[in-house]
Write a protein that holds these residues in place. Sequence first.
Motif, PDB file in Angstrom:
ATOM      1  N   PHE A 139       0.808  -1.221   0.000  1.00  0.00           N
ATOM      2  CA  PHE A 139       0.000   0.000   0.000  1.00  0.00           C
ATOM      3  C   PHE A 139       0.842   1.273   0.000  1.00  0.00           C
ATOM      4  CE2 PHE A 139      -2.696  -3.320   1.647  1.00  0.00           C
ATOM      5  CZ  PHE A 139      -3.849  -3.135   0.904  1.00  0.00           C
ATOM      6  N   GLY A 140       2.157   1.115  -0.019  1.00  0.00           N
ATOM      7  CA  GLY A 140       3.041   2.262  -0.110  1.00  0.00           C
ATOM      8  C   GLY A 140       3.838   2.249  -1.395  1.00  0.00           C
ATOM      9  N   ILE A 145       4.332   3.415  -7.183  1.00  0.00           N
ATOM     10  CA  ILE A 145       4.778   3.030  -8.523  1.00  0.00           C
ATOM     11  C   ILE A 145       3.632   3.161  -9.523  1.00  0.00           C
ATOM     12  CG2 ILE A 145       5.642   1.118  -9.930  1.00  0.00           C
ATOM     13  CD1 ILE A 145       7.004   0.090  -7.362  1.00  0.00           C
ATOM     14  N   SER A 146       2.399   2.902  -9.053  1.00  0.00           N
ATOM     15  CA  SER A 146       1.253   2.987  -9.957  1.00  0.00           C
ATOM     16  C   SER A 146       1.087   4.398 -10.525  1.00  0.00           C
ATOM     17  CB  SER A 146      -0.030   2.548  -9.242  1.00  0.00           C
ATOM     18  OG  SER A 146      -0.453   3.518  -8.285  1.00  0.00           O
ATOM     19  N   PHE A 147       1.542   5.410  -9.792  1.00  0.00           N
ATOM     20  CA  PHE A 147       1.494   6.783 -10.300  1.00  0.00           C
ATOM     21  C   PHE A 147       2.494   6.970 -11.434  1.00  0.00           C
ATOM     22  CE2 PHE A 147      -0.671   7.491  -6.310  1.00  0.00           C
ATOM     23  CZ  PHE A 147      -1.592   8.478  -6.612  1.00  0.00           C
ATOM     24  N   LEU A 148       3.656   6.323 -11.312  1.00  0.00           N
ATOM     25  CA  LEU A 148       4.668   6.423 -12.366  1.00  0.00           C
ATOM     26  C   LEU A 148       4.167   5.793 -13.664  1.00  0.00           C
ATOM     27  CD1 LEU A 148       7.975   5.532 -10.465  1.00  0.00           C
ATOM     28  CD2 LEU A 148       7.250   7.778 -11.275  1.00  0.00           C
ATOM     29  N   ALA A 149       3.259   4.834 -13.541  1.00  0.00           N
ATOM     30  CA  ALA A 149       2.735   4.159 -14.720  1.00  0.00           C
ATOM     31  C   ALA A 149       1.897   5.088 -15.587  1.00  0.00           C
ATOM     32  CB  ALA A 149       1.891   2.952 -14.291  1.00  0.00           C
ATOM     33  N   SER A 150       1.387   6.159 -14.995  1.00  0.00           N
ATOM     34  CA  SER A 150       0.613   7.141 -15.755  1.00  0.00           C
ATOM     35  C   SER A 150       1.568   8.190 -16.295  1.00  0.00           C
ATOM     36  CB  SER A 150      -0.429   7.812 -14.852  1.00  0.00           C
ATOM     37  OG  SER A 150      -1.292   6.854 -14.301  1.00  0.00           O
ATOM     38  N   GLU A 151       1.722   8.226 -17.605  1.00  0.00           N
ATOM     39  CA  GLU A 151       2.698   9.112 -18.229  1.00  0.00           C
ATOM     40  C   GLU A 151       2.447  10.571 -17.853  1.00  0.00           C
ATOM     41  OE1 GLU A 151       2.946   8.553 -22.387  1.00  0.00           O
ATOM     42  OE2 GLU A 151       3.295   6.406 -22.276  1.00  0.00           O
ATOM     43  N   GLY A 152       3.511  11.204 -17.424  1.00  0.00           N
ATOM     44  CA  GLY A 152       3.445  12.629 -17.100  1.00  0.00           C
ATOM     45  C   GLY A 152       2.867  12.917 -15.728  1.00  0.00           C
ATOM     46  N   GLU A 153       2.456  11.883 -15.007  1.00  0.00           N
ATOM     47  CA  GLU A 153       1.869  12.110 -13.683  1.00  0.00           C
ATOM     48  C   GLU A 153       2.934  11.955 -12.611  1.00  0.00           C
ATOM     49  OE1 GLU A 153      -1.898  10.631 -10.941  1.00  0.00           O
ATOM     50  OE2 GLU A 153      -1.628   9.921 -12.985  1.00  0.00           O
ATOM     51  N   LYS A 154       3.047  12.945 -11.749  1.00  0.00           N
ATOM     52  CA  LYS A 154       4.029  12.906 -10.676  1.00  0.00           C
ATOM     53  C   LYS A 154       3.508  12.054  -9.524  1.00  0.00           C
ATOM     54  CE  LYS A 154       5.940  17.488 -11.680  1.00  0.00           C
ATOM     55  NZ  LYS A 154       6.203  18.850 -11.145  1.00  0.00           N
ATOM     56  N   ILE A 155       4.447  11.549  -8.753  1.00  0.00           N
ATOM     57  CA  ILE A 155       4.061  10.747  -7.597  1.00  0.00           C
ATOM     58  C   ILE A 155       3.381  11.637  -6.570  1.00  0.00           C
ATOM     59  CG2 ILE A 155       4.898   9.357  -5.673  1.00  0.00           C
ATOM     60  CD1 ILE A 155       7.094   8.322  -7.382  1.00  0.00           C
ATOM     61  N   ASN A 156       2.228  11.242  -6.124  1.00  0.00           N
ATOM     62  CA  ASN A 156       1.475  11.984  -5.119  1.00  0.00           C
ATOM     63  C   ASN A 156       1.831  11.423  -3.741  1.00  0.00           C
ATOM     64  OD1 ASN A 156      -0.449  13.149  -3.431  1.00  0.00           O
ATOM     65  ND2 ASN A 156      -2.015  13.157  -5.022  1.00  0.00           N
ATOM     66  N   PHE A 157       2.860  12.017  -3.104  1.00  0.00           N
ATOM     67  CA  PHE A 157       3.345  11.491  -1.834  1.00  0.00           C
ATOM     68  C   PHE A 157       2.287  11.579  -0.733  1.00  0.00           C
ATOM     69  CE2 PHE A 157       7.422  12.394  -3.954  1.00  0.00           C
ATOM     70  CZ  PHE A 157       8.068  11.193  -3.742  1.00  0.00           C
ATOM     71  N   SER A 158       1.514  12.637  -0.736  1.00  0.00           N
ATOM     72  CA  SER A 158       0.483  12.777   0.291  1.00  0.00           C
ATOM     73  C   SER A 158      -0.563  11.675   0.161  1.00  0.00           C
ATOM     74  CB  SER A 158      -0.178  14.158   0.200  1.00  0.00           C
ATOM     75  OG  SER A 158      -0.833  14.315  -1.055  1.00  0.00           O
ATOM     76  N   ALA A 159      -0.900  11.317  -1.088  1.00  0.00           N
ATOM     77  CA  ALA A 159      -1.878  10.250  -1.308  1.00  0.00           C
ATOM     78  C   ALA A 159      -1.318   8.906  -0.855  1.00  0.00           C
ATOM     79  CB  ALA A 159      -2.259  10.187  -2.785  1.00  0.00           C
ATOM     80  N   ILE A 160      -0.021   8.686  -1.101  1.00  0.00           N
ATOM     81  CA  ILE A 160       0.613   7.428  -0.689  1.00  0.00           C
ATOM     82  C   ILE A 160       0.630   7.309   0.829  1.00  0.00           C
ATOM     83  CG2 ILE A 160       2.762   6.113  -0.688  1.00  0.00           C
ATOM     84  CD1 ILE A 160       3.396   7.434  -3.395  1.00  0.00           C
ATOM     85  N   ILE A 161       1.054   8.390   1.503  1.00  0.00           N
ATOM     86  CA  ILE A 161       1.109   8.383   2.965  1.00  0.00           C
ATOM     87  C   ILE A 161      -0.273   8.161   3.556  1.00  0.00           C
ATOM     88  CG2 ILE A 161       1.597   9.786   5.005  1.00  0.00           C
ATOM     89  CD1 ILE A 161       3.810  11.158   3.351  1.00  0.00           C
ATOM     90  N   VAL A 164      -1.319   4.501   3.169  1.00  0.00           N
ATOM     91  CA  VAL A 164      -0.667   3.612   4.128  1.00  0.00           C
ATOM     92  C   VAL A 164      -1.264   3.785   5.521  1.00  0.00           C
ATOM     93  CG1 VAL A 164       1.504   3.015   5.251  1.00  0.00           C
ATOM     94  CG2 VAL A 164       1.476   3.540   2.811  1.00  0.00           C
ATOM     95  N   LEU A 165      -1.375   5.041   5.963  1.00  0.00           N
ATOM     96  CA  LEU A 165      -1.848   5.314   7.308  1.00  0.00           C
ATOM     97  C   LEU A 165      -3.314   4.952   7.508  1.00  0.00           C
ATOM     98  CD1 LEU A 165      -0.113   8.738   8.082  1.00  0.00           C
ATOM     99  CD2 LEU A 165       0.608   6.443   8.766  1.00  0.00           C
ATOM    100  N   CYS A 166      -4.091   5.019   6.423  1.00  0.00           N
ATOM    101  CA  CYS A 166      -5.522   4.741   6.516  1.00  0.00           C
ATOM    102  C   CYS A 166      -5.874   3.302   6.144  1.00  0.00           C
ATOM    103  CB  CYS A 166      -6.311   5.716   5.635  1.00  0.00           C
ATOM    104  SG  CYS A 166      -6.226   7.428   6.189  1.00  0.00           S
ATOM    105  N   PHE A 167      -4.866   2.469   5.916  1.00  0.00           N
ATOM    106  CA  PHE A 167      -5.139   1.067   5.605  1.00  0.00           C
ATOM    107  C   PHE A 167      -5.597   0.381   6.888  1.00  0.00           C
ATOM    108  CE2 PHE A 167      -3.342  -3.353   4.868  1.00  0.00           C
ATOM    109  CZ  PHE A 167      -4.437  -3.758   4.141  1.00  0.00           C
ATOM    110  N   PHE A 168      -6.868   0.020   6.940  1.00  0.00           N
ATOM    111  CA  PHE A 168      -7.491  -0.436   8.178  1.00  0.00           C
ATOM    112  C   PHE A 168      -6.790  -1.643   8.816  1.00  0.00           C
ATOM    113  CE2 PHE A 168     -11.117  -2.501  10.486  1.00  0.00           C
ATOM    114  CZ  PHE A 168     -11.205  -1.551  11.487  1.00  0.00           C
TER     115      PHE A 168
END
Length: 306
Positions: A139-140, A145-161, A164-168
């Motif tokens: 979940f991290g 990496i899934s963000f990198l798979a989208s061309e031109g899309e930067k990694i959304n660190f806040s979304a990743i964090i 991870v933190l909200c994974f029940f």
Amino acid sequence: MNQLAIAEKIFSNLSVIFLGYLIKRLKLLPEGAGDVLSKFILYVTLPATIINVFLNSKLYAQFFILPLISIFLGIFTFVLGYILVRKVHLDSKTKWTLIISICGYNVGLFAFPFIQQVYGNKGLITMAMFDMGNSFIVFGLAYGISFLASEGEKINFSAIIKKVLCFFPLDIYVLSIFINITGIQFPELLKEMISQLAVPNGVLALFTIGYFLDFKLSRDELKALAIGVFVKFLPGLLLLLFVILAFSTKSLLVKILTIGALLPTPMVAVIYSIDRGLNVKLSSVLVTVTIMFSIIFMMAIMLLWR
């Protein structure tokens, strides 16, 4: 537990997986039933199982090495896969699908029922500690990496964090460890309720795995599939060889660690592939094939390492 008893439990679990696959083929459940089942397990029966295990088991200091080893294995597999996949002639979507799919292991849905049947609560709490580190990979790292798979899309660190933190289940792991260490006691009524919710987890998890199995393979995907399986299991097989040479295979910690390193692709890889417009068919087939390999590896370890 003798080999016959272990074989019987493994056969029983495999029968439940086959039942799930058969019911899907017969279309006895409505479309989308697999998603409902997986979410019910993820947010109800699996957390109940985790809490129940930590409430009734002793946590040893050496268990805390397992999350670190799990994270190391996840990162090592990702780096190995990233290097190898980049050198192979495959289209971009297929490459990213493979890289995402080799990150992490299917522990809660796949391994828990087998481990609990054969090794009991002590084995389950050991595997739960391994899964803590695995959760950060699935979940991290894989999510990032899934963000990198989208061309031109930067990694959304806040979304990743946040992911991870909200994974029940991960939150439940942390809470359960805190409860175990501090010795907090639950009311008997609450403990009984948690215990009852945990009862169907094994059967539901195995049934859901069978329900998601997909054996449809195309020629174009065979090459990518072979690469994915090779990269997925190479670190685990190397660890297996190292363990045989360096440690006693009678140790429960060694057994759980080795089994953990040979577990299949997590089902969330399919979800990430859908979200990012990748090769959903390939991720689904990779989940299926790695499950079949993992069953073989797990049976061998459980039957031979008594």
